[in-house]
Design a protein around this motif. Structure first.
Motif, PDB file in Angstrom:
ATOM      1  N   ILE A  96       6.878   4.091   1.617  1.00 37.85           N
ATOM      2  CA  ILE A  96       6.665   2.645   1.462  1.00 37.85           C
ATOM      3  C   ILE A  96       6.887   1.973   2.818  1.00 37.85           C
ATOM      4  CG2 ILE A  96       7.290   2.613  -0.987  1.00 37.85           C
ATOM      5  CD1 ILE A  96       9.991   1.332  -0.130  1.00 37.85           C
ATOM      6  N   TYR A  97       6.003   1.043   3.122  1.00 41.21           N
ATOM      7  CA  TYR A  97       6.114   0.315   4.386  1.00 41.21           C
ATOM      8  C   TYR A  97       5.850  -1.168   4.152  1.00 41.21           C
ATOM      9  CZ  TYR A  97       6.223   4.697   7.014  1.00 41.21           C
ATOM     10  OH  TYR A  97       6.571   5.932   7.513  1.00 41.21           O
ATOM     11  N   ASN A  98       6.321  -1.959   5.075  1.00 42.86           N
ATOM     12  CA  ASN A  98       6.193  -3.407   4.998  1.00 42.86           C
ATOM     13  C   ASN A  98       4.728  -3.820   5.156  1.00 42.86           C
ATOM     14  OD1 ASN A  98       6.465  -6.190   5.290  1.00 42.86           O
ATOM     15  ND2 ASN A  98       8.300  -6.049   6.559  1.00 42.86           N
ATOM     16  N   GLN A 100       3.798  -6.842   5.248  1.00 44.52           N
ATOM     17  CA  GLN A 100       3.865  -8.126   5.945  1.00 44.52           C
ATOM     18  C   GLN A 100       3.140  -9.220   5.153  1.00 44.52           C
ATOM     19  OE1 GLN A 100       6.103  -8.549   8.153  1.00 44.52           O
ATOM     20  NE2 GLN A 100       5.730  -7.526  10.095  1.00 44.52           N
ATOM     21  N   THR A 164      10.172 -18.589  11.125  1.00 45.45           N
ATOM     22  CA  THR A 164      10.278 -17.404  10.265  1.00 45.45           C
ATOM     23  C   THR A 164      11.581 -16.661  10.544  1.00 45.45           C
ATOM     24  OG1 THR A 164       7.886 -17.163  10.070  1.00 45.45           O
ATOM     25  CG2 THR A 164       9.220 -15.193   9.661  1.00 45.45           C
ATOM     26  N   TYR A 168      14.662 -16.164   8.023  1.00 45.12           N
ATOM     27  CA  TYR A 168      15.147 -14.812   7.720  1.00 45.12           C
ATOM     28  C   TYR A 168      16.645 -14.705   7.943  1.00 45.12           C
ATOM     29  CZ  TYR A 168      14.920  -9.684   7.473  1.00 45.12           C
ATOM     30  OH  TYR A 168      15.086  -8.365   7.110  1.00 45.12           O
ATOM     31  N   LYS A 231       9.898  -2.035  -2.586  1.00 40.90           N
ATOM     32  CA  LYS A 231      11.072  -2.794  -2.150  1.00 40.90           C
ATOM     33  C   LYS A 231      10.572  -4.158  -1.734  1.00 40.90           C
ATOM     34  CE  LYS A 231      14.109  -3.029   1.847  1.00 40.90           C
ATOM     35  NZ  LYS A 231      15.515  -3.155   1.433  1.00 40.90           N
ATOM     36  N   GLU A 233      12.206  -7.634   0.140  1.00 43.26           N
ATOM     37  CA  GLU A 233      13.394  -8.260   0.728  1.00 43.26           C
ATOM     38  C   GLU A 233      13.609  -9.663   0.181  1.00 43.26           C
ATOM     39  OE1 GLU A 233      12.581  -7.116   5.172  1.00 43.26           O
ATOM     40  OE2 GLU A 233      14.732  -7.434   4.905  1.00 43.26           O
ATOM     41  N   PHE A 244       6.418 -12.330   3.066  1.00 39.58           N
ATOM     42  CA  PHE A 244       6.421 -11.051   3.782  1.00 39.58           C
ATOM     43  C   PHE A 244       7.459 -10.118   3.156  1.00 39.58           C
ATOM     44  CE2 PHE A 244      10.321 -12.527   5.527  1.00 39.58           C
ATOM     45  CZ  PHE A 244      10.130 -13.832   5.957  1.00 39.58           C
ATOM     46  N   SER A 245       7.487  -8.874   3.722  1.00 39.57           N
ATOM     47  CA  SER A 245       8.532  -7.907   3.391  1.00 39.57           C
ATOM     48  C   SER A 245       8.469  -7.339   1.990  1.00 39.57           C
ATOM     49  CB  SER A 245       9.938  -8.491   3.662  1.00 39.57           C
ATOM     50  OG  SER A 245      10.208  -8.407   5.047  1.00 39.57           O
ATOM     51  N   TYR A 247       7.358  -3.945   0.388  1.00 37.66           N
ATOM     52  CA  TYR A 247       7.123  -2.585   0.888  1.00 37.66           C
ATOM     53  C   TYR A 247       6.459  -1.799  -0.235  1.00 37.66           C
ATOM     54  CZ  TYR A 247      10.532  -3.585   4.616  1.00 37.66           C
ATOM     55  OH  TYR A 247      11.203  -4.120   5.694  1.00 37.66           O
ATOM     56  N   HIS A 312       0.291  -8.551   9.206  1.00 36.51           N
ATOM     57  CA  HIS A 312       0.578  -8.263  10.608  1.00 36.51           C
ATOM     58  C   HIS A 312       0.419  -6.781  10.911  1.00 36.51           C
ATOM     59  CE1 HIS A 312       2.322 -10.116  14.216  1.00 36.51           C
ATOM     60  NE2 HIS A 312       2.939  -8.973  14.436  1.00 36.51           N
ATOM     61  N   TYR A 334       4.625  -4.207  13.143  1.00 38.46           N
ATOM     62  CA  TYR A 334       5.317  -5.120  14.052  1.00 38.46           C
ATOM     63  C   TYR A 334       4.656  -5.306  15.410  1.00 38.46           C
ATOM     64  CZ  TYR A 334       8.843  -4.067  10.529  1.00 38.46           C
ATOM     65  OH  TYR A 334       9.492  -3.871   9.340  1.00 38.46           O
TER      66      TYR A 334
ATOM     67  N   TRP B 105       5.098  -3.855  20.991  1.00 35.75           N
ATOM     68  CA  TRP B 105       4.983  -2.820  19.962  1.00 35.75           C
ATOM     69  C   TRP B 105       5.782  -3.188  18.725  1.00 35.75           C
ATOM     70  CZ3 TRP B 105       1.342   0.662  20.854  1.00 35.75           C
ATOM     71  CH2 TRP B 105       0.985   0.921  22.186  1.00 35.75           C
ATOM     72  N   ASP B 106       6.922  -3.834  18.953  1.00 35.92           N
ATOM     73  CA  ASP B 106       7.788  -4.226  17.851  1.00 35.92           C
ATOM     74  C   ASP B 106       8.555  -5.454  18.271  1.00 35.92           C
ATOM     75  OD1 ASP B 106      10.162  -2.444  15.683  1.00 35.92           O
ATOM     76  OD2 ASP B 106       9.610  -4.561  15.827  1.00 35.92           O
ATOM     77  N   ASP B 107       8.070  -6.604  17.828  1.00 35.79           N
ATOM     78  CA  ASP B 107       8.713  -7.848  18.252  1.00 35.79           C
ATOM     79  C   ASP B 107       9.897  -8.210  17.377  1.00 35.79           C
ATOM     80  OD1 ASP B 107       5.980  -9.931  16.908  1.00 35.79           O
ATOM     81  OD2 ASP B 107       7.416  -8.598  15.935  1.00 35.79           O
ATOM     82  N   SER B 108      10.266  -7.323  16.450  1.00 40.28           N
ATOM     83  CA  SER B 108      11.304  -7.671  15.476  1.00 40.28           C
ATOM     84  C   SER B 108      12.587  -6.865  15.590  1.00 40.28           C
ATOM     85  CB  SER B 108      10.752  -7.475  14.058  1.00 40.28           C
ATOM     86  OG  SER B 108       9.645  -8.300  13.841  1.00 40.28           O
ATOM     87  N   HIS B 109      12.562  -5.787  16.342  1.00 41.44           N
ATOM     88  CA  HIS B 109      13.728  -4.892  16.346  1.00 41.44           C
ATOM     89  C   HIS B 109      14.106  -4.435  17.744  1.00 41.44           C
ATOM     90  CE1 HIS B 109      11.669  -4.298  12.416  1.00 41.44           C
ATOM     91  NE2 HIS B 109      12.894  -4.382  11.947  1.00 41.44           N
ATOM     92  N   GLN B 154      14.126  -0.549   6.831  1.00 47.64           N
ATOM     93  CA  GLN B 154      13.527  -1.260   5.700  1.00 47.64           C
ATOM     94  C   GLN B 154      13.978  -2.713   5.691  1.00 47.64           C
ATOM     95  OE1 GLN B 154      12.415   0.843   2.279  1.00 47.64           O
ATOM     96  NE2 GLN B 154      11.324   1.806   3.952  1.00 47.64           N
ATOM     97  N   LYS B 156      12.850  -6.558   7.880  1.00 46.14           N
ATOM     98  CA  LYS B 156      11.817  -7.095   8.759  1.00 46.14           C
ATOM     99  C   LYS B 156      12.310  -7.391  10.165  1.00 46.14           C
ATOM    100  CE  LYS B 156       8.838 -11.242   8.998  1.00 46.14           C
ATOM    101  NZ  LYS B 156       7.532 -10.747   9.427  1.00 46.14           N
ATOM    102  N   ILE B 157      13.494  -7.995  10.250  1.00 50.76           N
ATOM    103  CA  ILE B 157      13.986  -8.452  11.553  1.00 50.76           C
ATOM    104  C   ILE B 157      15.431  -7.993  11.708  1.00 50.76           C
ATOM    105  CG2 ILE B 157      14.401 -10.492  13.015  1.00 50.76           C
ATOM    106  CD1 ILE B 157      12.363 -12.011  11.362  1.00 50.76           C
TER     107      ILE B 157
END
Lengths: 355, 233
Positions: A96-98, A100, A164, A168, A231, A233, A244-245, A247, A312, A334, B105-109, B154, B156-157
């Motif tokens: 499972i993946y986000n 978005q 956002t 969050y 999942k 969030e 978003f989020s 999964y 995204h 991401y 590549w990953d703006d969240s982590h 798992q 997002k941010i």
């Protein structure tokens, strides 16, 4: 002697440098795997798709750097899974993946379930009537309706690149955070694509059903479709993120597409109100940043007689009712916009493979 | 000479398995400070910081950033002295923070490969003349405590609060030997004593790290560096 020593040093230097590895596995086939799930497997030929044209799509997926972060591509036709690939890691078939912002479209589907259940009876009902305690003193905000929220026309200031992350990481009430944004325009007038409005729709569903949108979705959407691994969030105060989020596995995202193709009906049960679904997947507004037609959190593609959920990373769920076609594309969620994959070319090639 | 300040410049290469299998590389700058304690043996504390702007070959600009902080203590016992050559060996303790941000590549982590390790260290000196010395150093980790982000995050941010970052960086959840963490450090230095209170050194160093935490893919880092050392009494 000195030359030998120099050559040895250079060789050691070369060997000590890191090297790129391939992003993707080698392409072998798009034939779907039999994994004992609910999907019936078929071949493109049996479902009126040109196999060679479809092969070109998958070759593009594996070879083109524009799709460097691709995770999956699946094609469903006439209710069958006819093609799938997981170019990065074959294990992604069960991961499972986000998804978005494809989540927004699922939020819209859940609102349609609430309509079918009689929980939402009037799309012009004001949010202030549903959860008045979260509003501030600004009277203009009290005119925002469910439909305004579903068409991104709340009029509230919400800039995804700033707000956002704040939403969050907000420790207080997340609905009050969204509603505390300035009112830039009268509600129902200006479309502003944002992550705040779907969060308000999530609260509508929570208020109307007496349970979180996540729990309502689990009961009313995922369980009937036998989607067991997922999942979603929530904000720190427990409100499910409407924007978003979520999964999901790629094949399960395909199930959501199939439900849409079937006008909200699944195994003889009308899960989503069909009239609502027709509204949701029709043009309601034009998006502010690209002028593309938009429904209730669905992107409308009139040229292809289709509609889609976009997320995204270039991710999408494409539904083409005329062709009984669903396409799922997932990717690393991401990456910045310049690394997004060029979905329009891929979508065109897949549509061209339909006979 | 009990203290030295070092300035190094080099090439930093990283491969973050949690992200993708391509190499990020860029120029690296490293200031460092070392202090040798009064001892018959070789007892030294060193702190160093490294900074790089890096990119893959798919990018035009070096948008990604790598920051490193290293703190090391070595205690080496001289066991060989033969003419111009001497050698000392002993344990080392290292605390290493290696943190990267790859916004395109990953703006969240954030990505990190932090570890504490116990190592075996070896210092070899070859005296060229009264003032000049050729120094060689080799260190290899034996036991490491590792903190890495999980591969499938798992959420997002990242939690970007101070407490969140500190907490994440110090979640040392994996203990391992060379199967989990390889921390190899090598250096060769040309040392020149200019006066009783002043000395300089020119060095080349190569470091290689390969770290794998629990539920995490491999992180690799190779650094080639040259630099200058200024010794102080």
């Amino acid at each position: 002697m000195r030359l030998k020593a120099t050559l040895v040093c250079l060789a050691l230097l070369f060997c000590s440098c890191l090297r790129d590895d391939n992003f993707k596995q080698p392409y072998t086939s798009y034939l779907p795997a039999q994994i004992g799930d609910d999907w019936k497997i078929s071949t493109p030929q049996n479902q009126n798709l040109d196999p060679e044209k479809l092969d070109k799509v998958f070759q593009l997926l594996y070879s083109d750097d524009r799709f460097m972060m691709a995770r999956s591509l699946l094609v469903f036709k006439n209710g069958y899974l006819v093609a799938e690939a997981y170019p990065g890691n074959p294990k992604d078939i069960n991961a499972i993946y986000n998804i978005q912002s494809c989540t927004k479209s699922v939020t819209a589907m859940i609102a349609g379930i609430a309509v079918a259940d009689g929980m939402i009876t009037d799309m012009d009902e004001k949010l202030y009537n549903i959860f008045p305690g979260h509003f501030d003193q600004d009277i203009a905000k009290r005119s925002v309706t469910i439909k305004d929220a579903l068409t991104m026309r709340t009029g509230l200031e919400f800039n995804n690149s700033v707000h956002t992350q704040h939403l969050y990481q907000h420790k207080g009430n997340s609905i009050e955070y969204v509603l505390s944004r300035k009112m830039l325009h009268p509600s129902g007038t200006v479309m502003n694509y944002n992550d705040g409005a779907p969060h308000l729709v999530s609260k509508v569903i929570e208020s109307k059903t007496g349970m979180s949108m996540q729990d309502y979705a689990g009961l009313k959407l995922f369980a009937p479709l036998n989607i067991t691994d997922w999942k979603w969030e929530r904000s720190k105060d427990g409100t499910t993120y409407g924007a978003f989020s979520l999964y999901l596995k790629p094949r399960d995202l395909g199930k959501l597409g199939q439900l849409l193709l079937q006008n909200g009906s699944w195994q003889g049960h009308q899960i989503i109100d069909s009239q609502y679904l027709e509204e949701a997947t029709s043009i309601q507004v034009s998006a502010n940043f690209n002028n593309e037609p938009y429904g209730y959190y669905f992107w409308i593609l009139p040229a292809d007689s289709a509609y889609a959920a976009y997320g995204h990373g270039g991710q999408f769920l494409l539904v083409v009712p005329d062709k009984d076609l669903v396409v799922v594309y997932t990717a690393w969620p991401y990456t910045s916009g310049e690394f997004f994959d060029q979905k329009s070319e891929m979508i065109s090639l897949i549509l061209n493979s339909c006979n | 000479m009990r203290n030295n300040i070092d300035l190094g410049i080099g090439i930093n290469q990283l491969k973050e398995g949690n992200l993708h299998p391509k190499v990020h590389s860029g120029l690296r700058f490293q200031p460092a400070f070392a202090h040798r304690f009064q001892s018959r043996q070789y007892s030294e504390l060193q702190v160093a910081m490294g900074y790089s702007r890096i990119k893959t070959r798919f990018e035009e600009l070096n948008a990604s950033v790598n920051l490193q902080f290293n703190s090391s203590y070595r205690y080496l016992i001289k066991h060989t002295e033969s003419g111009k050559f001497s050698m000392a060996t002993g344990p080392g303790l290292h605390l290493r923070y290696n943190v990267s941000y790859y916004p395109r590549w990953d703006d969240s982590h954030l990505y990190w490969a932090n570890h504490v390790n116990l190592s075996v260290e070896n210092q070899m000196d070859y005296r060229l003349n009264e003032a000049k010395l050729l120094k060689g150093y080799l260190g290899l980790s034996l036991l490491s405590l590792i903190s890495r982000p999980v591969a499938d995050r798992q959420y997002k941010i990242d939690d970007l609060s101070f407490g969140g970052i500190v907490g994440n960086f110090h979640r040392f959840s994996t203990l391992g030997t060379v199967d989990k963490a390889v921390d190899l450090s090598t250096e060769i230095e040309y040392y020149n004593q200019l006066s009783p209170t002043k000395a300089h050194g020119l060095f080349y160093a190569f470091d290689h790290r390969r770290i794998q935490g629990q539920s995490s893919n491999v992180f690799q880092n190779s650094i080639h560096q040259i630099g200058f050392k200024h010794y102080l009494k």
